[in-house]
Design a protein around this motif. Structure first.
Motif, PDB file in Angstrom:
ATOM      1  N   VAL A  18       0.893  -1.305   0.047  1.00 20.01           N
ATOM      2  CA  VAL A  18      -0.188   0.163   0.056  1.00 20.01           C
ATOM      3  C   VAL A  18       0.866   1.171   0.155  1.00 20.01           C
ATOM      4  O   VAL A  18       0.433   2.238  -0.320  1.00 20.01           O
ATOM      5  CB  VAL A  18      -1.107   0.012   0.980  1.00 20.01           C
ATOM      6  CG1 VAL A  18      -2.052  -1.143   1.179  1.00 20.01           C
ATOM      7  CG2 VAL A  18      -0.141  -0.117   2.517  1.00 20.01           C
ATOM      8  N   LYS A  19       2.226   0.980   0.379  1.00 18.14           N
ATOM      9  CA  LYS A  19       3.143   2.331   0.223  1.00 18.14           C
ATOM     10  C   LYS A  19       4.631   1.659   0.081  1.00 18.14           C
ATOM     11  O   LYS A  19       5.096   0.947   0.686  1.00 18.14           O
ATOM     12  CB  LYS A  19       2.940   3.002   1.575  1.00 18.14           C
ATOM     13  CG  LYS A  19       3.867   4.089   1.608  1.00 18.14           C
ATOM     14  CD  LYS A  19       3.700   5.118   2.826  1.00 18.14           C
ATOM     15  CE  LYS A  19       2.442   5.812   3.179  1.00 18.14           C
ATOM     16  NZ  LYS A  19       2.502   6.294   4.453  1.00 18.14           N
ATOM     17  N   ILE A  20       5.139   2.279  -0.862  1.00 16.84           N
ATOM     18  CA  ILE A  20       6.634   2.061  -1.130  1.00 16.84           C
ATOM     19  C   ILE A  20       7.421   3.514  -1.445  1.00 16.84           C
ATOM     20  O   ILE A  20       6.951   4.062  -2.218  1.00 16.84           O
ATOM     21  CB  ILE A  20       6.717   1.119  -2.322  1.00 16.84           C
ATOM     22  CG1 ILE A  20       5.814  -0.174  -2.281  1.00 16.84           C
ATOM     23  CG2 ILE A  20       8.415   0.952  -2.658  1.00 16.84           C
ATOM     24  CD1 ILE A  20       6.105  -1.095  -3.612  1.00 16.84           C
ATOM     25  N   GLU A  21       8.098   3.639  -0.260  1.00 16.28           N
ATOM     26  CA  GLU A  21       8.887   4.899  -0.410  1.00 16.28           C
ATOM     27  C   GLU A  21      10.450   4.541  -0.365  1.00 16.28           C
ATOM     28  O   GLU A  21      10.782   3.600   0.180  1.00 16.28           O
ATOM     29  CB  GLU A  21       8.450   6.047   0.735  1.00 16.28           C
ATOM     30  CG  GLU A  21       6.931   6.341   0.713  1.00 16.28           C
ATOM     31  CD  GLU A  21       6.734   7.072   1.899  1.00 16.28           C
ATOM     32  OE1 GLU A  21       7.375   7.096   2.983  1.00 16.28           O
ATOM     33  OE2 GLU A  21       5.454   7.504   2.109  1.00 16.28           O
ATOM     34  N   ALA A  22      11.252   5.782  -0.477  1.00 16.81           N
ATOM     35  CA  ALA A  22      12.612   5.338  -0.351  1.00 16.81           C
ATOM     36  C   ALA A  22      12.951   4.912   1.076  1.00 16.81           C
ATOM     37  O   ALA A  22      12.413   5.393   2.116  1.00 16.81           O
ATOM     38  CB  ALA A  22      13.408   6.533  -0.618  1.00 16.81           C
ATOM     39  N   GLY A  23      13.335   3.762   1.067  1.00 16.59           N
ATOM     40  CA  GLY A  23      13.822   3.283   2.384  1.00 16.59           C
ATOM     41  C   GLY A  23      12.507   2.583   3.233  1.00 16.59           C
ATOM     42  O   GLY A  23      13.029   2.434   4.657  1.00 16.59           O
ATOM     43  N   ARG A  24      11.320   2.572   2.943  1.00 17.06           N
ATOM     44  CA  ARG A  24      10.236   2.214   3.692  1.00 17.06           C
ATOM     45  C   ARG A  24       9.182   1.689   2.827  1.00 17.06           C
ATOM     46  O   ARG A  24       8.844   1.795   1.616  1.00 17.06           O
ATOM     47  CB  ARG A  24       9.506   3.491   4.111  1.00 17.06           C
ATOM     48  CG  ARG A  24      10.187   4.310   5.123  1.00 17.06           C
ATOM     49  CD  ARG A  24       9.600   5.740   5.213  1.00 17.06           C
ATOM     50  NE  ARG A  24      10.334   6.635   6.279  1.00 17.06           N
ATOM     51  CZ  ARG A  24      10.047   6.878   7.581  1.00 17.06           C
ATOM     52  NH1 ARG A  24       8.988   6.482   8.096  1.00 17.06           N
ATOM     53  NH2 ARG A  24      10.903   7.517   8.279  1.00 17.06           N
ATOM     54  N   ALA A  25       8.280   0.861   3.412  1.00 18.03           N
ATOM     55  CA  ALA A  25       7.196   0.169   2.758  1.00 18.03           C
ATOM     56  C   ALA A  25       6.067  -0.321   3.635  1.00 18.03           C
ATOM     57  O   ALA A  25       6.357  -0.565   4.986  1.00 18.03           O
ATOM     58  CB  ALA A  25       7.680  -1.159   2.109  1.00 18.03           C
ATOM     59  N   GLU A  26       5.064  -0.346   3.249  1.00 15.94           N
ATOM     60  CA  GLU A  26       3.832  -0.861   4.255  1.00 15.94           C
ATOM     61  C   GLU A  26       3.093  -1.716   3.165  1.00 15.94           C
ATOM     62  O   GLU A  26       2.775  -1.718   1.988  1.00 15.94           O
ATOM     63  CB  GLU A  26       2.908   0.360   4.542  1.00 15.94           C
ATOM     64  CG  GLU A  26       3.627   1.243   5.542  1.00 15.94           C
ATOM     65  CD  GLU A  26       2.591   2.397   5.911  1.00 15.94           C
ATOM     66  OE1 GLU A  26       1.415   2.433   5.740  1.00 15.94           O
ATOM     67  OE2 GLU A  26       2.980   3.170   6.706  1.00 15.94           O
ATOM     68  N   VAL A  27       2.603  -2.961   3.783  1.00 17.77           N
ATOM     69  CA  VAL A  27       1.929  -4.248   2.976  1.00 17.77           C
ATOM     70  C   VAL A  27       0.634  -4.488   4.081  1.00 17.77           C
ATOM     71  O   VAL A  27       1.142  -4.875   5.287  1.00 17.77           O
ATOM     72  CB  VAL A  27       2.846  -5.237   2.963  1.00 17.77           C
ATOM     73  CG1 VAL A  27       2.376  -6.388   2.090  1.00 17.77           C
ATOM     74  CG2 VAL A  27       4.043  -4.959   2.197  1.00 17.77           C
ATOM     75  N   ALA A  55       7.561  -6.711   3.176  1.00 15.08           N
ATOM     76  CA  ALA A  55       7.696  -5.458   3.598  1.00 15.08           C
ATOM     77  C   ALA A  55       8.929  -4.918   3.663  1.00 15.08           C
ATOM     78  O   ALA A  55       9.516  -3.923   2.988  1.00 15.08           O
ATOM     79  CB  ALA A  55       6.845  -5.115   4.810  1.00 15.08           C
ATOM     80  N   ALA A  56       9.890  -5.778   4.330  1.00 13.36           N
ATOM     81  CA  ALA A  56      11.389  -5.496   4.188  1.00 13.36           C
ATOM     82  C   ALA A  56      11.834  -5.714   2.713  1.00 13.36           C
ATOM     83  O   ALA A  56      12.907  -4.727   2.489  1.00 13.36           O
ATOM     84  CB  ALA A  56      12.003  -6.344   5.081  1.00 13.36           C
ATOM     85  N   MET A  57      11.571  -6.721   2.224  1.00  8.99           N
ATOM     86  CA  MET A  57      12.339  -6.569   0.806  1.00  8.99           C
ATOM     87  C   MET A  57      11.851  -5.224   0.149  1.00  8.99           C
ATOM     88  O   MET A  57      12.468  -4.551  -0.545  1.00  8.99           O
ATOM     89  CB  MET A  57      11.732  -7.662   0.020  1.00  8.99           C
ATOM     90  CG  MET A  57      12.168  -8.991   0.577  1.00  8.99           C
ATOM     91  SD  MET A  57      13.801  -9.411   0.539  1.00  8.99           S
ATOM     92  CE  MET A  57      14.279  -9.152   2.351  1.00  8.99           C
ATOM     93  N   LEU A  58      10.638  -4.873   0.154  1.00 11.61           N
ATOM     94  CA  LEU A  58       9.969  -3.640  -0.657  1.00 11.61           C
ATOM     95  C   LEU A  58      10.653  -2.286   0.200  1.00 11.61           C
ATOM     96  O   LEU A  58      10.836  -1.440  -0.772  1.00 11.61           O
ATOM     97  CB  LEU A  58       8.664  -3.600  -0.736  1.00 11.61           C
ATOM     98  CG  LEU A  58       7.669  -4.458  -1.374  1.00 11.61           C
ATOM     99  CD1 LEU A  58       6.105  -4.522  -0.949  1.00 11.61           C
ATOM    100  CD2 LEU A  58       8.093  -4.549  -2.750  1.00 11.61           C
ATOM    101  N   ALA A  59      10.979  -2.357   1.231  1.00 12.53           N
ATOM    102  CA  ALA A  59      11.800  -0.938   1.811  1.00 12.53           C
ATOM    103  C   ALA A  59      12.905  -0.995   1.132  1.00 12.53           C
ATOM    104  O   ALA A  59      13.485   0.196   0.837  1.00 12.53           O
ATOM    105  CB  ALA A  59      11.985  -1.282   3.065  1.00 12.53           C
ATOM    106  N   VAL A  60      13.709  -2.213   0.808  1.00 11.78           N
ATOM    107  CA  VAL A  60      14.962  -1.800   0.225  1.00 11.78           C
ATOM    108  C   VAL A  60      14.922  -1.679  -1.321  1.00 11.78           C
ATOM    109  O   VAL A  60      15.285  -0.776  -1.961  1.00 11.78           O
ATOM    110  CB  VAL A  60      15.773  -3.508   0.314  1.00 11.78           C
ATOM    111  CG1 VAL A  60      16.776  -3.487  -0.542  1.00 11.78           C
ATOM    112  CG2 VAL A  60      16.012  -3.617   1.767  1.00 11.78           C
TER     113      VAL A  60
END
Length: 128
Positions: A18-27, A55-60
């Motif tokens: 639902v959110k992917i930003e530089a260094g962050r993500a929410e799933v 979520a960790a993979m998407l934060a990277v």
């Protein structure tokens, strides 16, 4: 931000970004009866872990990122039907190695899981 990794991940089993930003993500993930291990509806911890890992993979968010190690705690049980939200953020960036903090909250805002994920960005895909 565009999703650059884990593009074929099953929303039904691991969650929907639902959110992917530089260094962050929410799933988010809505748990189902199929994920339950008993007649009480207890959700297998692997689904909660998978959600946090995604979520960790998407934060990277690098195409060749892989998980090398995780230090995790399961804090509360999850019951089938609950909606979960994973939030992940890079806490330490050491070039190709990233330490990502992830937590999973239930609908009441209670933390059900937390962990540190040791993520590695490889020069080429792990299966090449």
């Amino acid at each position: 931000m565009e999703q650059r990794t884990h593009k074929l991940t099953s929303e039904r089993l691991v969650g929907r970004p639902v959110k992917i930003e530089a260094g962050r993500a929410e799933v988010v993930l809505t748990t189902t009866d199929e994920m339950a291990v008993d007649e009480y509806g207890l959700v297998h911890g692997g689904f909660t872990f998978g959600l946090a890992d995604y979520a960790a993979m998407l934060a990277v968010n690098e195409p060749t990122v892989v998980l090398g190690k995780a230090e995790v705690k399961f804090l509360r049980p999850v019951k089938a039907g609950e909606k979960l939200m994973a939030k992940a953020e890079i806490k330490e960036d050491m070039g190709r190695k990233k330490l990502v903090k992830a937590e999973v909250l239930n609908e009441k805002g209670e933390k059900v899981f937390e962990g540190i994920f040791h993520c590695y960005v490889l020069e080429k895909h792990v299966l090449e």
